[in-house]
Design an enzyme around this catalytic site. Structure first.
Site, PDB file in Angstrom:
ATOM      1  N   GLU A   1       3.116  -4.523  10.332  1.00 33.17           N
ATOM      2  CA  GLU A   1       2.547  -4.461   9.009  1.00 33.17           C
ATOM      3  C   GLU A   1       3.304  -3.671   8.047  1.00 33.17           C
ATOM      4  O   GLU A   1       3.553  -3.776   6.789  1.00 33.17           O
ATOM      5  CB  GLU A   1       1.012  -3.969   8.847  1.00 33.17           C
ATOM      6  CG  GLU A   1       0.482  -3.663   7.399  1.00 33.17           C
ATOM      7  CD  GLU A   1      -0.695  -2.948   7.117  1.00 33.17           C
ATOM      8  OE1 GLU A   1      -1.208  -2.144   8.016  1.00 33.17           O
ATOM      9  OE2 GLU A   1      -1.438  -3.703   6.222  1.00 33.17           O
ATOM     10  N   GLU A   2       4.200  -2.462   8.629  1.00 34.67           N
ATOM     11  CA  GLU A   2       4.933  -1.684   7.819  1.00 34.67           C
ATOM     12  C   GLU A   2       6.298  -2.410   7.447  1.00 34.67           C
ATOM     13  O   GLU A   2       6.954  -1.610   6.821  1.00 34.67           O
ATOM     14  CB  GLU A   2       5.194  -0.427   8.771  1.00 34.67           C
ATOM     15  CG  GLU A   2       3.901   0.314   9.134  1.00 34.67           C
ATOM     16  CD  GLU A   2       3.111   0.652   7.910  1.00 34.67           C
ATOM     17  OE1 GLU A   2       1.749   0.858   8.181  1.00 34.67           O
ATOM     18  OE2 GLU A   2       3.704   0.523   6.746  1.00 34.67           O
TER      19      GLU A   2
ATOM     20  N   LEU B   1      -0.808   1.467  12.611  1.00 37.36           N
ATOM     21  CA  LEU B   1      -1.744   2.587  12.192  1.00 37.36           C
ATOM     22  C   LEU B   1      -2.637   2.033  10.908  1.00 37.36           C
ATOM     23  O   LEU B   1      -2.697   2.171   9.822  1.00 37.36           O
ATOM     24  CB  LEU B   1      -1.283   4.028  11.681  1.00 37.36           C
ATOM     25  CG  LEU B   1      -2.037   5.047  12.151  1.00 37.36           C
ATOM     26  CD1 LEU B   1      -2.294   5.289  13.637  1.00 37.36           C
ATOM     27  CD2 LEU B   1      -1.399   6.190  11.664  1.00 37.36           C
ATOM     28  N   ASP B   2      -3.710   1.277  11.526  1.00 32.64           N
ATOM     29  CA  ASP B   2      -4.912   0.550  10.622  1.00 32.64           C
ATOM     30  C   ASP B   2      -5.838   1.443  10.018  1.00 32.64           C
ATOM     31  O   ASP B   2      -6.136   2.355  11.003  1.00 32.64           O
ATOM     32  CB  ASP B   2      -5.336  -0.552  11.499  1.00 32.64           C
ATOM     33  CG  ASP B   2      -6.332  -1.179  10.543  1.00 32.64           C
ATOM     34  OD1 ASP B   2      -6.146  -1.840   9.665  1.00 32.64           O
ATOM     35  OD2 ASP B   2      -7.885  -0.932  10.980  1.00 32.64           O
TER      36      ASP B   2
ATOM     37  N   ASP C   1      -0.295  -3.670  13.887  1.00 35.12           N
ATOM     38  CA  ASP C   1      -0.383  -2.968  12.673  1.00 35.12           C
ATOM     39  C   ASP C   1      -0.471  -1.495  13.310  1.00 35.12           C
ATOM     40  O   ASP C   1      -1.418  -1.076  14.026  1.00 35.12           O
ATOM     41  CB  ASP C   1      -1.821  -3.017  12.175  1.00 35.12           C
ATOM     42  CG  ASP C   1      -2.094  -2.122  10.951  1.00 35.12           C
ATOM     43  OD1 ASP C   1      -3.196  -2.615  10.522  1.00 35.12           O
ATOM     44  OD2 ASP C   1      -1.306  -1.330  10.724  1.00 35.12           O
TER      45      ASP C   1
ATOM     46  N   ASP D   1       1.857   6.520   9.220  1.00 35.36           N
ATOM     47  CA  ASP D   1       2.047   5.044   9.328  1.00 35.36           C
ATOM     48  C   ASP D   1       3.828   4.946   9.736  1.00 35.36           C
ATOM     49  O   ASP D   1       3.896   4.182  10.690  1.00 35.36           O
ATOM     50  CB  ASP D   1       2.139   4.395   8.323  1.00 35.36           C
ATOM     51  CG  ASP D   1       0.467   4.028   7.709  1.00 35.36           C
ATOM     52  OD1 ASP D   1       0.177   3.640   6.699  1.00 35.36           O
ATOM     53  OD2 ASP D   1      -0.401   4.592   8.644  1.00 35.36           O
TER      54      ASP D   1
ATOM     55  N   GLU E   1      -3.827  -8.378  12.519  1.00 32.79           N
ATOM     56  CA  GLU E   1      -5.145  -7.715  12.721  1.00 32.79           C
ATOM     57  C   GLU E   1      -6.391  -8.531  13.116  1.00 32.79           C
ATOM     58  O   GLU E   1      -6.700  -8.396  14.067  1.00 32.79           O
ATOM     59  CB  GLU E   1      -5.585  -7.060  11.210  1.00 32.79           C
ATOM     60  CG  GLU E   1      -4.737  -5.857  10.847  1.00 32.79           C
ATOM     61  CD  GLU E   1      -4.900  -5.600   9.264  1.00 32.79           C
ATOM     62  OE1 GLU E   1      -5.244  -6.345   8.336  1.00 32.79           O
ATOM     63  OE2 GLU E   1      -5.004  -4.305   8.909  1.00 32.79           O
TER      64      GLU E   1
ATOM     65  N   ASP F   1       1.040  -1.317   0.044  1.00 33.88           N
ATOM     66  CA  ASP F   1       0.049   0.229   0.055  1.00 33.88           C
ATOM     67  C   ASP F   1       0.714   1.165   0.033  1.00 33.88           C
ATOM     68  O   ASP F   1       1.718   1.256   0.442  1.00 33.88           O
ATOM     69  CB  ASP F   1      -0.874   0.063   1.289  1.00 33.88           C
ATOM     70  CG  ASP F   1      -1.534  -1.407   1.347  1.00 33.88           C
ATOM     71  OD1 ASP F   1      -2.039  -1.658   2.665  1.00 33.88           O
ATOM     72  OD2 ASP F   1      -2.025  -1.782   0.365  1.00 33.88           O
TER      73      ASP F   1
END
Ligand code: P6P
Length: 336
Positions: free
Chosen positions: A97-98, A122-123, A120, A74, A279, A68
């Site tokens: 996630e990052e 900053l979801d 995560d 983020d 998540e 993304d």
């Protein structure tokens, strides 16, 4: 107990320490870890709240593990969480996630770091610059590797039911931290005037039923028959559609008002879009602890799904017990 006593402010720190005794974590290391996550959340909250004012928006030039386009916030949230986890000295490694790969953290020589964290940071970040709530999701595991310093991938490849704690922070109209260590769910609202998360929602119980269903209706034609039949049923029952596009917000609403959130498989995401490790699993632990259910679209309990990759995706239907059971009945009835 007198009313004054009942209205006494209980901070997150005080609550965590008081509850430490009810765990085998007599060393206080999980306590320190949870408190440091609370500190990181306050720092992230400060930046999220002024995101519109400070030039922290705009697409960073790098993409994240999911490919993304990553917003600077983020990256900021990821960095802050990792720094605070490193400072705690209790966390041996992080899967985020990052970051493509999991990260080994520097540990304090005098103390063994017994935990790994999945997160995560900053979801829902695509909502940041339109002022829609976003959230941080985290899960904590005891590491399996015995050695004092090393950790391996297998420390992260543990089923969700092995987590010792899970939580989320929702940066919305107010900022609330909701977490569980396996004996109930409690919510703490940030009081900016004193800079403390204060106990605001004790022993949260998810309503068995609700009038909200939450799914991206735009993909209706792309869902499998059994999912479409369940959505048809929601329409026949006149449930309201609420879909914010931020998992933390959609699950948080269901936790308090009742409801079901779904992210089924589509042609673009044949295994679902959401990530199992950081998540689905943490949100599933919280929802189950509050009396709800969380399954994938093959009706496997989310917390029992085998973890084989850091960024593994999963389908999910999570929320009020009776609504998820109804979803499961439709899958059994209509799936090929
Ligand atoms: P869609 C946010 O990007 C996210 O990962 C979840 O927070 C959210 O539930 C989902 O994706 C929204 O995805 O495809 O409906 O835009």
């Amino acid at each position: 107990m007198g009313s004054r006593q009942q209205n006494r402010i209980v901070t997150l720190d005080e609550f965590i320490i008081k509850n430490q005794k009810s765990h085998d974590d007599a060393t206080g290391s999980l306590t320190r870890l949870l408190r440091d996550i609370g500190i990181a959340s306050k720092i992230v909250n400060r930046e999220v709240n002024k995101a519109g004012l400070v030039n922290i928006l705009g697409d960073a030039d790098s993409g994240n593990a999911s490919g993304d386009q990553v917003q600077k916030l983020d990256l900021f949230a990821n960095r802050v969480m990792i720094e605070c986890l490193e400072n705690s000295g209790e966390c041996a490694g992080v899967a985020s996630e990052e970051d493509e790969k999991w990260i080994k953290l520097k540990t304090i020589k005098t103390r063994s770091a017994d935990y790994v964290v999945v997160m995560d940071p900053l979801d829902g970040s695509s909502n940041i610059d339109v002022n829609v709530s976003v959230g941080t999701i985290f899960g904590i595991y005891k590491k399996l590797t015995k050695s004092k310093s090393g950790i391996k991938e297998t420390d992260f490849f543990q089923k969700g039911h092995k987590m010792v704690a899970a939580g989320y922070v929702l940066y919305g109209t107010s900022t609330i931290l909701v977490y569980t260590t396996g004996d109930g769910v409690n919510g703490f609202t940030l009081d900016p005037s004193i800079g403390e998360f204060c106990l605001s929602h004790k022993n949260i119980k998810m309503p068995d039923f609700g009038i909200y269903y939450s799914v991206n209706q735009g993909y209706y034609q792309k869902f499998d028959l059994e999912v479409r039949r369940y959505i048809d049923n929601c329409n026949d029952e006149n449930y309201r559609l609420r879909y914010i596009g931020s998992m933390v917000s959609d699950v948080h609403r269901s936790l308090f008002k009742g409801g079901i959130f779904m992210y089924p498989n589509t042609r673009k995401y044949p295994h679902g879009k959401l990530r199992l490790l950081y998540e689905c699993n943490p949100m599933a632990m919280i929802v189950e602890q509050a009396g709800g259910l969380a399954v994938d679209c093959k009706l496997n309990r989310i917390l029992d799904v085998e973890v084989t990759e850091i960024h593994q995706r999963s389908t999910i239907a999570i929320g009020s017990k009776k609504m998820v059971e109804d979803f499961m009945d439709h899958v059994k009835k209509y799936s090929a």
